[in-house]
Design a protein around this motif. Sequence first.
Motif, short mmCIF file in Angstrom:
data_model
loop_
_atom_site.label_atom_id
_atom_site.label_comp_id
_atom_site.label_asym_id
_atom_site.label_seq_id
_atom_site.Cartn_x
_atom_site.Cartn_y
_atom_site.Cartn_z
N VAL A 194 0.84 -1.09 -0.05
CA VAL A 194 -0.05 -0.01 -0.05
C VAL A 194 0.88 1.20 0.03
O VAL A 194 0.55 2.34 -0.39
N HIS A 198 0.66 4.19 -2.74
CA HIS A 198 0.61 5.28 -2.30
C HIS A 198 1.43 6.23 -2.97
O HIS A 198 1.26 7.33 -3.40
N VAL A 201 0.40 7.06 -6.47
CA VAL A 201 -0.81 8.08 -6.45
C VAL A 201 -0.20 9.41 -6.26
O VAL A 201 -0.78 10.33 -6.76
N LEU A 217 -6.25 3.76 -9.07
CA LEU A 217 -6.94 3.12 -8.05
C LEU A 217 -8.04 2.40 -8.03
O LEU A 217 -8.27 1.52 -7.37
N TRP A 224 -5.57 -1.98 -1.95
CA TRP A 224 -5.31 -0.85 -1.14
C TRP A 224 -6.46 -0.46 -0.19
O TRP A 224 -6.20 0.20 0.74
N SER A 225 -7.75 -0.79 -0.29
CA SER A 225 -8.80 -0.46 0.30
C SER A 225 -9.16 -1.00 1.56
O SER A 225 -10.04 -0.46 2.47
N ASN A 231 -5.72 2.42 4.85
CA ASN A 231 -6.78 2.34 3.97
C ASN A 231 -7.38 4.01 3.92
O ASN A 231 -7.61 4.16 2.75
N ASN A 234 -5.41 6.33 1.67
CA ASN A 234 -5.55 6.12 0.31
C ASN A 234 -6.78 6.50 -0.29
O ASN A 234 -7.09 6.95 -1.37
N HIS A 237 -6.89 10.26 -0.81
CA HIS A 237 -6.44 10.50 -2.27
C HIS A 237 -7.16 10.38 -3.28
O HIS A 237 -7.21 11.17 -4.01
N TYR A 238 -8.09 9.32 -3.19
CA TYR A 238 -8.94 9.17 -4.18
C TYR A 238 -9.95 10.33 -4.23
O TYR A 238 -10.29 10.75 -5.15
#
Length: 460
Positions: A194, A198, A201, A217, A224-225, A231, A234, A237-238
């Motif tokens: 992750v 990351h 990302v 993603l 990664w979720s 979690n 990230n 970031h989404y």
Amino acid sequence: MDQHGLTLSGASPAVRHYDQAIDELLHFRAEVDAEATAALEEDPDFPMGNVLSAYLGLLTTESADARLARERFAAFRGRIDHAGLLPRERAHVEAVQALLDGDFHTSGELLQRITEEHPRDALALTAGHQIDFFTGDARSLRDRIGGALNAWHDDDRHYGHVLGMYAFGLEEAGHYDRSEEVGLRAVELNGRDVWGIHAVVHTYEMQGRFGDGLRYLDARVDDWSTGTFFNVHNWWHYSLYALEAADVPRALAIYDSVLAGGQSSMELLDAAALLWRLYLEDDVQHDRWTVLAATWPALVDEPFYAFNDMHAVMSYVGAGRIADAEKLIATRESYVATPVPGVSNHAMTSRVGLPVCRALVAYGKRDYSAVVDLLYPIRHRVNEFGGSHAQRDAVQKTLLEAALRSGRHDVARVLVSERINVRPCSPFNWLKQASLAERIGDAAAATAARLRARELVRQA
């Protein structure tokens, strides 16, 4: 065991748990705590088990965890013969003690010495990497890992994790093409890395490639979720990508389903950072702020990490609790009034934390000129109180918006020009160009900038 800093004989069960704990740590899985605890249950005086446990207590950036870590490590040191430790164990004990004493920078330097002699010591690399992040040291984020990388090989089970750390360091140091290449390789080697995900990302974020970020993603969402204590970050970031794509409902859906349930400082600051970006656009979200602000008091009841203080103040301001924000600032003013040699947070708070927090309160009071006066002089050293470029961009966006609203058009022009020329594919940057053009009466330029922003969203 050399990869994890162990050349010990005996204590085999403790060593096995320690080895597994390092693996869990590199995967950012919560099981690291259970494995570290199991190692100490097998051997309460196992040096590296105690070192790891102390690091885990400190790297949460929460004062209560740090206090407990200090107590436990002091008890351990009181039971053992320091002179009887192996050289690398002794070096780790000294490094973690510096961190327990609040000296991030000395701890990072001591860990670097371990890495120079033992470049395959995964704990030294990981702890040092996190300290570099907490101190905002982009050069060391890159070179601490880069300087050790040639001692690792493709068939090392954690080589991918080291590449993931290196990719993040490259990104923070501005080497975006190389960062993407290394990060993608890290994730190829370990799909559930992750930190490597990351890093990729971040690379897309820094280039304004929000469409690539969303697709990346989405393609790896199962990796990664879930299943790690990273979690929420990230998902944050989404949500940034969603905001760049002008999809506020999607960002708020992420907030409500993931970010709003955070408990740790790391999770709460992500929640505050998302809502603050909306606040800057006059999307106040008062109900969400009210709930979030109620979670902060116990986590900032004493000075520990200025970066967390900033996000607590954001939450208070967003919730309309200006008096609570000013009270927090007053406690930090008292804190910095007395010198505390060797405590990194003292300088962080004085040089960056307090000016930023004061600026956030000024923004909440609509004193936009004061925001510019507070933030413009420190804008090139905001990194000193830690975080990433993406996280600290909340400060830069606050400065830009305040410059626009206060009529400081020369400052706003400089800031918009800087942003557009670094990230010309960012719709946000073009919308701010449009806002500036409207404020100075250039309707044609404003229209062109807004069209450009819409086209970038369409193309992504």
